[in-house]
Design an enzyme around this catalytic site. Structure first.
Site, PDB file in Angstrom:
ATOM      1  N   ASP A  13       0.884  -1.142  -0.016  1.00  0.00           N
ATOM      2  CA  ASP A  13       0.024  -0.121   0.084  1.00  0.00           C
ATOM      3  C   ASP A  13       0.751   1.170  -0.153  1.00  0.00           C
ATOM      4  OD1 ASP A  13      -2.456  -1.415   0.151  1.00  0.00           O
ATOM      5  OD2 ASP A  13      -2.589  -1.520   2.242  1.00  0.00           O
ATOM      6  N   ARG A  93       0.495   4.131  16.347  1.00  0.00           N
ATOM      7  CA  ARG A  93       0.121   5.305  15.254  1.00  0.00           C
ATOM      8  C   ARG A  93       0.568   6.588  15.585  1.00  0.00           C
ATOM      9  NH1 ARG A  93       1.146   1.218  12.598  1.00  0.00           N
ATOM     10  NH2 ARG A  93      -0.412  -0.107  11.504  1.00  0.00           N
ATOM     11  N   ASP A 122      -6.632   2.943  11.391  1.00  0.00           N
ATOM     12  CA  ASP A 122      -5.524   3.758  11.129  1.00  0.00           C
ATOM     13  C   ASP A 122      -5.759   5.029  10.451  1.00  0.00           C
ATOM     14  OD1 ASP A 122      -4.007   1.991  12.498  1.00  0.00           O
ATOM     15  OD2 ASP A 122      -3.335   0.691  10.742  1.00  0.00           O
ATOM     16  N   SER A 173      -2.138 -10.116   6.491  1.00  0.00           N
ATOM     17  CA  SER A 173      -1.458  -8.921   6.555  1.00  0.00           C
ATOM     18  C   SER A 173      -1.221  -8.663   8.051  1.00  0.00           C
ATOM     19  CB  SER A 173      -2.840  -7.902   6.523  1.00  0.00           C
ATOM     20  OG  SER A 173      -2.628  -6.603   7.159  1.00  0.00           O
TER      21      SER A 173
END
Ligand code: ARG
Length: 401
Positions: A13, A93, A122, A173
């Site tokens: 990504d 994050r 996220d 993932s």
């Protein structure tokens, strides 16, 4: 030259974002920032190699100790938990975003890009942190904005010489940092599909775990762990060591249905060996030193804190306010906790603290320090109103309705 800071993990990504930023968004200078919060060294090396192959201006920021001290231990102080998940991905994050902002400020950049999809949490966490720290920021989320699919990304990557060999081989993932490892996707998306052994890397299963019992002493100071079996360790080193010990004993596998911020239910698997043991030990110590009323109230505060942390509202004033209470209580959460680890079970079997509100002299069956006779009046008047109500009911209705 127009410049953009890309929050870069090295995965598919974020990698397709590099040519996209140049060709579709008109940024000639792409600055990639990878933040080391304890993911495998090979992931970092891979991100660096890909950034080099695509000629970005790359920065790797080592934030392991800061992450351990300011984020993992803050979560520990609040007994941080969201639906059974210690929030390992969530709490990383804001720090990743903060480091990207730091780099941007140094280079005079105000544009950012990230690889989050439009389905997950996220995107909220990264963007709210960037906007809190830099209100004038412009943020691009190409995967979300262009409604991309994985096959579109792969095709685009092949056309634009984005190295994606490793991504093609990946079935799951995975997101990893000191506080835990998150695994999702592939067949795991079926909530009824039993997680195969191959998804786990930090923990053994209960069947394959070391058969011996491991006794362990964790020392805490002001709510934070400082030593394992008397050996003092830095925050990051302590978490790394405990991940190894507890993982070996099959502790910390978590399989949950998680309600994401957008309302989607997603099946998630986690490996959080150190977090699982530390949370258990920390709670045991709080139970020894905090008053009954503090414990009851702290549960509410902890839950509020966890809700904010899950959503990535790290710079929310309410979080600060809640921490005013939390941090004050932690000043007494010092002492030792002894635990036994065995085949997936983690059990507390001893705890001591200079702040213990426990008195053997008062609680013991043999004590003379507590005059039992003085309880008579208290017992007689106990739950007075409830008893009055039952008597009234009896009198007015002739018993229960
Ligand atoms: N659901 C978790 C969270 O929102 C983890 C998401 C990342 N997981 C992953 N396997 N990529 O915090």
């Amino acid at each position: 030259m127009k410049k953009v800071v890309l929050v870069y993990s090295g995965g598919l990504d974020t990698s397709v974002c590099i040519p996209l930023m140049r060709e579709e968004y008109g940024y000639e200078r792409v600055i990639t920032v990878t933040v080391d919060v304890g993911q495998p060294a090979s992931d970092i090396a891979q991100a660096e190699a890909k950034a080099k192959a695509m000629s970005t201006e790359h920065y790797t920021v080592d934030a392991k100790n800061e992450f351990a001290r300011e984020f993992c231990f803050a979560a520990l102080h609040a007994n941080g938990d969201y639906q059974g998940y210690p929030m390992s991905t969530s709490i990383a994050r804001p720090l990743i975003a903060a480091k990207a902002v730091e780099v941007a400020k140094k280079l005079g950049a105000t544009a950012f890009a990230h690889g989050c999809t439009g389905k997950g949490n996220d995107q909220f966490r990264i963007e709210v942190a960037i906007r809190s720290l830099m209100p004038e920021a412009t943020i691009h989320a190409p995967v979300r904005e262009r409604n991309m699919t994985r096959s579109w990304e792969i095709e685009y990557a092949l056309k634009h010489n984005v190295p994606i060999q490793q991504s093609l081989e990946k079935i799951w993932s995975i997101d990893e940092n000191l506080w835990g490892r998150s695994i999702e996707g592939g067949r795991l998306e079926d909530p009824d599909f039993a997680p195969p052994e191959e998804i786990f890397q930090w923990t053994k299963g209960t069947e394959t775990a070391t058969p011996t019992v491991r006794e362990l002493t964790l020392s805490f100071k002001d709510g934070s762990p400082i030593a394992i079996d008397g050996h003092a360790l830095s925050p990051a080193a302590l978490i790394i060591e405990l991940n190894k010990i507890a993982g070996e004993h099959g502790i910390g596998r978590i399989d949950v249905m998680e309600d994401r911020m957008l309302g989607l239910k997603v099946r998630e698997n986690y490996e959080c060996p150190a977090a699982t043991v530390l949370l258990k030990a920390h709670e045991a110590l709080e139970a020894l030193v905090l008053t009954r009323e503090e414990r009851r109230f702290k549960k509410l505060v902890d839950q509020e804190w966890s809700g904010l942390a899950y959503e990535g509202r790290w710079f929310d004033p309410l979080k600060d306010d809640l921490e005013g209470f939390i941090n004050k209580t932690q000043l007494r959460v010092s002492g030792d906790v002894r635990l036994k680890l065995h085949r997936g079970a983690c059990q507390v079997y001893g705890r001591t603290s200079p702040w213990a509100l426990y008195s053997e002299e008062l609680a013991s069956f043999d004590s003379t320090g507590f005059d039992q006779r003085l309880s008579t009046g208290q017992v007689q008047n106990f739950a007075l109103q409830a008893r009055m109500f039952l008597h009234l009911e009896q009198k007015l209705h002739g018993g229960h309705q």
